[in-house]
Design a protein around this motif. Structure first.
Motif, mmCIF file in Angstrom:
data_model
loop_
_atom_site.group_PDB
_atom_site.id
_atom_site.type_symbol
_atom_site.label_atom_id
_atom_site.label_comp_id
_atom_site.label_asym_id
_atom_site.label_seq_id
_atom_site.Cartn_x
_atom_site.Cartn_y
_atom_site.Cartn_z
ATOM 1 N N VAL A 1 0.720 -1.231 -0.077
ATOM 2 C CA VAL A 1 -0.053 0.045 -0.241
ATOM 3 C C VAL A 1 0.767 1.353 0.120
ATOM 4 N N ARG B 1 -3.975 -5.727 -2.924
ATOM 5 C CA ARG B 1 -3.426 -4.344 -3.365
ATOM 6 C C ARG B 1 -4.500 -3.572 -4.200
ATOM 7 N N ARG C 1 -7.559 -2.420 -1.517
ATOM 8 C CA ARG C 1 -7.058 -1.757 -0.711
ATOM 9 C C ARG C 1 -6.202 -0.740 -0.844
ATOM 10 N N GLY C 2 -5.034 -1.020 -1.831
ATOM 11 C CA GLY C 2 -3.964 -0.204 -1.887
ATOM 12 C C GLY C 2 -4.020 1.131 -2.708
ATOM 13 N N ARG D 1 -2.574 4.680 -1.630
ATOM 14 C CA ARG D 1 -1.488 5.443 -2.552
ATOM 15 C C ARG D 1 -2.002 6.782 -2.850
#
Length: 368
Positions: A251, A288, A291-292, A296
């Motif tokens: 993340v 990812r 949630r990432g 980011r």
């Protein structure tokens, strides 16, 4: 302080705190006075002959005087003195009273909820250890003073605050019972050092026997101490720590799965993905993706948001300071042709057509 007691509505056990305070009180039982007082609700009244069984947990601190205590989970009659904490468990018969000649001062809080059951299942509190002795009575007194303030002024409005005090008290009871559960400062120090070494070395293969040697203890001793204190094996904790580091990199960076595997010492991206899926239930790429992105986007710097590389950002900063193409080339020890190539990429990524537009857009983003 004047004697008081208060009983509160019994909310469902799935309170957001996992604990609901249902009653509290303070009584200064003078010498030669009858005990217990008979003003309490019927389900809380008892006499010495018959004793009592409650449907809730109670924590009772005796801060002065002396008395005796019995319960079905402990054999015999036990002496109570200043600094004794009595823990009453639901469904377990008990009785207690002060010595007639001394009386006593009692502070109590009653709670319901899954957190007490979980604490009992984890061994933090146990019926066979219904009596605990407080080394520093002042700390418990402080908690009960706060409890009395909340309960006496507006108990119903303060029920959540009383409930969270119940959480504090059960944690303190767990701390008091550390000795009975086999925990010592020496063992805690070993477990703490093991935890630190695992965290520092999670990027490399870890020899558990070598770790025990480094800590100056036998492997079996370390394994049992760690399991008892942390609730999982050394190897599982090591794996969990590695997977948490994987999450952090997923993340907080744009690194590939292979790069992350290399950084954290996995044999391959395939091994990382396999262990991640076993632990988390989905692939690192899928995790990812779900949630990432959000994290980011929030954490990107202006030049990252535009997709600029570090070198391109460096050139853009120099442009904003009025450097000519030749000055930039000399400063960075690159050819003018290379600088022009970088500028072409910068203009394309920023969707502009000139140096002036690029600088204006960069400064605008920087100030936003």
């Amino acid at each position: 302080m004047k004697d008081y007691f208060v009983y509160l509505p019994k909310h469902p056990a799935n309170s957001i705190w996992g604990c609901v305070a249902t009653a509290a009180g303070y009584t200064n039982v003078l010498p030669n006075k009858p005990y217990p007082p008979n003003q309490h609700p019927l389900d809380h009244c008892f006499d010495w002959t018959s004793g009592r069984v409650l449907q809730s947990f109670q924590i009772i601190l005796i801060s002065a005087g002396s008395g005796v205590f019995e319960c079905a989970a402990m054999h015999g009659v036990h002496a109570v003195k200043p600094g004794t904490v009595m823990v009453l468990f639901p469904g377990i018969w008990h009785r207690y009273r002060p010595v007639t000649e001394t009386g006593w001062v009692e502070h109590w809080l009653e709670c319901q909820g899954p957190v007490f059951k979980q604490a009992a299942q984890a061994g933090l509190i146990q019926p066979k250890h219904s009596l605990l002795n407080v080394e520093s009575i002042d700390e418990f007194n402080d908690y009960f003073e706060r409890c009395h303030c909340f309960a006496r002024i507006d108990a119903l409005a303060n029920q959540d605050l009383l409930s969270t005090l119940g959480l504090h008290l059960v944690a303190m009871l767990g701390h008091l019972s550390r000795g009975e559960r086999g925990f010592t400062k020496a063992k805690d120090d070993i477990v703490q050092r093991a935890h630190m070494l695992i965290s520092l070395r999670c990027h490399e293969p870890l020899d558990m026997h070598g770790l025990a040697d480094e800590l100056g203890v036998g492997y079996s001793n370390l394994r049992h101490s760690f399991q008892a204190r942390i609730g999982m094996s050394l190897r599982q904790y090591y794996l969990n720590t590695r997977i948490q580091k994987v999450k952090d990199l997923l993340v907080n960076s744009t690194k590939s799965i292979k790069q992350i595997a290399d950084i954290l010492g996995f044999e391959s991206a395939a091994q990382l993905s396999k262990q991640f899926k076993v632990q988390i239930g989905e692939s690192p790429g899928g995790w990812r993706e779900k949630r990432g992105k959000y994290f980011r986007k929030r954490s990107l710097l202006p030049h990252q948001a535009m997709g600029l590389s570090g070198r391109e950002k460096e050139i853009l900063v120099m442009l904003s300071k009025g450097y000519s193409n030749k000055e930039i080339a000399d400063e960075l020890k690159l050819s003018i042709a290379t600088i022009l190539s970088y500028l072409k990429n910068v203009y394309g990524k920023m969707d502009v057509h000139s140096r002036t537009q690029a600088v204006a857009k960069y400064l605008s983003i920087q100030s936003s």
